[in-house]
Design a protein around this motif. Structure first.
Motif, PDB file in Angstrom:
ATOM      1  N   GLU A 163      10.694  14.436  -0.987  1.00  0.00           N
ATOM      2  CA  GLU A 163      10.112  13.378  -0.154  1.00  0.00           C
ATOM      3  C   GLU A 163       8.876  12.730  -0.768  1.00  0.00           C
ATOM      4  N   ARG A 164       8.445  13.262  -1.935  1.00  0.00           N
ATOM      5  CA  ARG A 164       7.286  12.665  -2.585  1.00  0.00           C
ATOM      6  C   ARG A 164       7.558  11.205  -2.885  1.00  0.00           C
ATOM      7  N   GLY A 165       6.570  10.382  -2.590  1.00  0.00           N
ATOM      8  CA  GLY A 165       6.700   8.945  -2.822  1.00  0.00           C
ATOM      9  C   GLY A 165       7.506   8.231  -1.748  1.00  0.00           C
ATOM     10  N   LYS A 166       8.040   8.975  -0.779  1.00  0.00           N
ATOM     11  CA  LYS A 166       8.869   8.364   0.265  1.00  0.00           C
ATOM     12  C   LYS A 166       8.306   8.568   1.666  1.00  0.00           C
ATOM     13  N   MET A 167       8.035   9.808   2.039  1.00  0.00           N
ATOM     14  CA  MET A 167       7.606  10.097   3.411  1.00  0.00           C
ATOM     15  C   MET A 167       6.199   9.561   3.649  1.00  0.00           C
ATOM     16  N   ILE A 211      -2.653  12.891  -0.175  1.00  0.00           N
ATOM     17  CA  ILE A 211      -3.210  14.191  -0.539  1.00  0.00           C
ATOM     18  C   ILE A 211      -3.981  14.092  -1.860  1.00  0.00           C
ATOM     19  N   LYS A 212      -3.457  13.332  -2.821  1.00  0.00           N
ATOM     20  CA  LYS A 212      -4.194  13.121  -4.076  1.00  0.00           C
ATOM     21  C   LYS A 212      -5.528  12.424  -3.799  1.00  0.00           C
ATOM     22  N   TYR A 213      -5.504  11.456  -2.887  1.00  0.00           N
ATOM     23  CA  TYR A 213      -6.727  10.747  -2.502  1.00  0.00           C
ATOM     24  C   TYR A 213      -7.735  11.710  -1.872  1.00  0.00           C
ATOM     25  N   LEU A 214      -7.275  12.574  -0.978  1.00  0.00           N
ATOM     26  CA  LEU A 214      -8.166  13.535  -0.330  1.00  0.00           C
ATOM     27  C   LEU A 214      -8.769  14.496  -1.356  1.00  0.00           C
ATOM     28  N   GLU A 215      -7.973  14.912  -2.332  1.00  0.00           N
ATOM     29  CA  GLU A 215      -8.484  15.771  -3.403  1.00  0.00           C
ATOM     30  C   GLU A 215      -9.498  15.022  -4.258  1.00  0.00           C
ATOM     31  N   LEU A 216      -9.209  13.763  -4.548  1.00  0.00           N
ATOM     32  CA  LEU A 216     -10.126  12.932  -5.330  1.00  0.00           C
ATOM     33  C   LEU A 216     -11.453  12.774  -4.595  1.00  0.00           C
ATOM     34  N   ALA A 217     -11.391  12.570  -3.294  1.00  0.00           N
ATOM     35  CA  ALA A 217     -12.603  12.371  -2.498  1.00  0.00           C
ATOM     36  C   ALA A 217     -13.493  13.607  -2.497  1.00  0.00           C
ATOM     37  N   GLU A 218     -12.899  14.783  -2.643  1.00  0.00           N
ATOM     38  CA  GLU A 218     -13.676  16.027  -2.657  1.00  0.00           C
ATOM     39  C   GLU A 218     -14.148  16.409  -4.059  1.00  0.00           C
ATOM     40  N   SER A 219     -13.706  15.671  -5.058  1.00  0.00           N
ATOM     41  CA  SER A 219     -14.067  16.000  -6.437  1.00  0.00           C
ATOM     42  C   SER A 219     -15.346  15.277  -6.849  1.00  0.00           C
ATOM     43  N   TRP A 259       2.567   8.963   5.228  1.00  0.00           N
ATOM     44  CA  TRP A 259       1.542   9.895   5.682  1.00  0.00           C
ATOM     45  C   TRP A 259       1.613  10.136   7.193  1.00  0.00           C
ATOM     46  N   CYS A 260       1.830   9.085   7.977  1.00  0.00           N
ATOM     47  CA  CYS A 260       1.866   9.226   9.437  1.00  0.00           C
ATOM     48  C   CYS A 260       3.012  10.142   9.880  1.00  0.00           C
ATOM     49  N   VAL A 261       4.139  10.054   9.220  1.00  0.00           N
ATOM     50  CA  VAL A 261       5.277  10.924   9.527  1.00  0.00           C
ATOM     51  C   VAL A 261       4.941  12.356   9.117  1.00  0.00           C
ATOM     52  N   PHE A 262       4.417  12.517   7.910  1.00  0.00           N
ATOM     53  CA  PHE A 262       4.022  13.837   7.425  1.00  0.00           C
ATOM     54  C   PHE A 262       3.049  14.499   8.392  1.00  0.00           C
ATOM     55  N   ARG A 263       1.997  13.772   8.801  1.00  0.00           N
ATOM     56  CA  ARG A 263       0.985  14.346   9.694  1.00  0.00           C
ATOM     57  C   ARG A 263       1.573  14.717  11.052  1.00  0.00           C
ATOM     58  N   ALA A 264       2.457  13.880  11.585  1.00  0.00           N
ATOM     59  CA  ALA A 264       3.073  14.194  12.879  1.00  0.00           C
ATOM     60  C   ALA A 264       3.847  15.502  12.789  1.00  0.00           C
ATOM     61  N   LEU A 265       4.579  15.690  11.707  1.00  0.00           N
ATOM     62  CA  LEU A 265       5.335  16.925  11.513  1.00  0.00           C
ATOM     63  C   LEU A 265       4.407  18.095  11.186  1.00  0.00           C
ATOM     64  N   PHE A 266       3.452  17.862  10.304  1.00  0.00           N
ATOM     65  CA  PHE A 266       2.528  18.911   9.884  1.00  0.00           C
ATOM     66  C   PHE A 266       1.747  19.475  11.073  1.00  0.00           C
ATOM     67  N   VAL A 323       0.853  -1.183   0.000  1.00  0.00           N
ATOM     68  CA  VAL A 323       0.000   0.000   0.000  1.00  0.00           C
ATOM     69  C   VAL A 323       0.891   1.235   0.000  1.00  0.00           C
ATOM     70  N   ASN A 324       0.645   2.122  -0.941  1.00  0.00           N
ATOM     71  CA  ASN A 324       1.405   3.366  -1.031  1.00  0.00           C
ATOM     72  C   ASN A 324       0.688   4.435  -0.209  1.00  0.00           C
ATOM     73  N   LEU A 325       1.210   4.706   0.984  1.00  0.00           N
ATOM     74  CA  LEU A 325       0.649   5.754   1.822  1.00  0.00           C
ATOM     75  C   LEU A 325       1.634   6.899   1.993  1.00  0.00           C
ATOM     76  N   ALA A 326       2.360   7.191   0.919  1.00  0.00           N
ATOM     77  CA  ALA A 326       3.221   8.377   0.921  1.00  0.00           C
ATOM     78  C   ALA A 326       2.308   9.597   1.014  1.00  0.00           C
ATOM     79  N   PHE A 327       2.793  10.651   1.643  1.00  0.00           N
ATOM     80  CA  PHE A 327       1.955  11.824   1.893  1.00  0.00           C
ATOM     81  C   PHE A 327       1.343  12.394   0.620  1.00  0.00           C
ATOM     82  N   ASP A 328       2.079  12.401  -0.479  1.00  0.00           N
ATOM     83  CA  ASP A 328       1.549  12.969  -1.715  1.00  0.00           C
ATOM     84  C   ASP A 328       0.430  12.107  -2.297  1.00  0.00           C
ATOM     85  N   THR A 329       0.521  10.809  -2.113  1.00  0.00           N
ATOM     86  CA  THR A 329      -0.543   9.904  -2.563  1.00  0.00           C
ATOM     87  C   THR A 329      -1.811  10.146  -1.755  1.00  0.00           C
TER      88      THR A 329
END
Length: 150
Positions: A121-125, A29-37, A127-134, A21-27
């Protein structure tokens, strides 16, 4: 939500097979944008985002359990009750910020505070790490606190 004792979700086991499962932060975010479209075939597009070109089982239980795990990982936050997400494109409630509109400020805040270039960091970081920092970004959060839109 980041755990210091558990490995972030990166694979789902179903019928004795492992699916990455690809849960990189950019993926995410794309999912969240898709869900709102209003795009058609959102579930199919979301599955492609998270699972790529892997051959997936056609079992509806796979899709339901996968979305449940993915949505729990994406929306789980410390100090909040864990609301159950159903299968489908349901995501967390609307935030005070937009990953799309505030991308410049988010990028600059990560660079200034953590010296992390999110473009690298796209494709690497995860989501859980991104959110903790964000969640702890000072410059970006201070602007939101004072009600200013970036």
């Amino acid at each position: 939500m980041l755990s210091l004792t558990d490995t972030p979700l990166s694979a789902i086991k179903f019928d004795d097979r492992i699916y990455q499962v690809n849960l990189a932060f950019d993926t995410v975010i794309k999912y969240l944008e898709l869900a709102e479209s209003d795009e058609p075939n959102q579930e199919e597009k979301a599955m492609r985002l998270f699972f790529g070109d892997q051959e997936l089982p056609l079992d509806p239980d796979f899709f339901e359990s996968s979305f449940k795990l993915i949505n729990e990982t994406i929306t789980k936050a410390p100090y909040q009750s864990n609301s159950s997400m159903n299968f489908g494109m349901q995501v967390a409630p609307q935030q005070l910020y937009s990953y799309k509109q505030d991308a410049d400020a988010i990028y600059a805040s990560f660079l200034m505070q953590y010296h992390i270039d999110l473009l690298k960091e796209r494709g690497k970081m995860h989501w859980c790490v991104f959110r903790a920092l964000f969640d702890k970004i000072r410059p970006f959060k201070e602007l939101l606190t004072y009600g200013k839109r970036i």
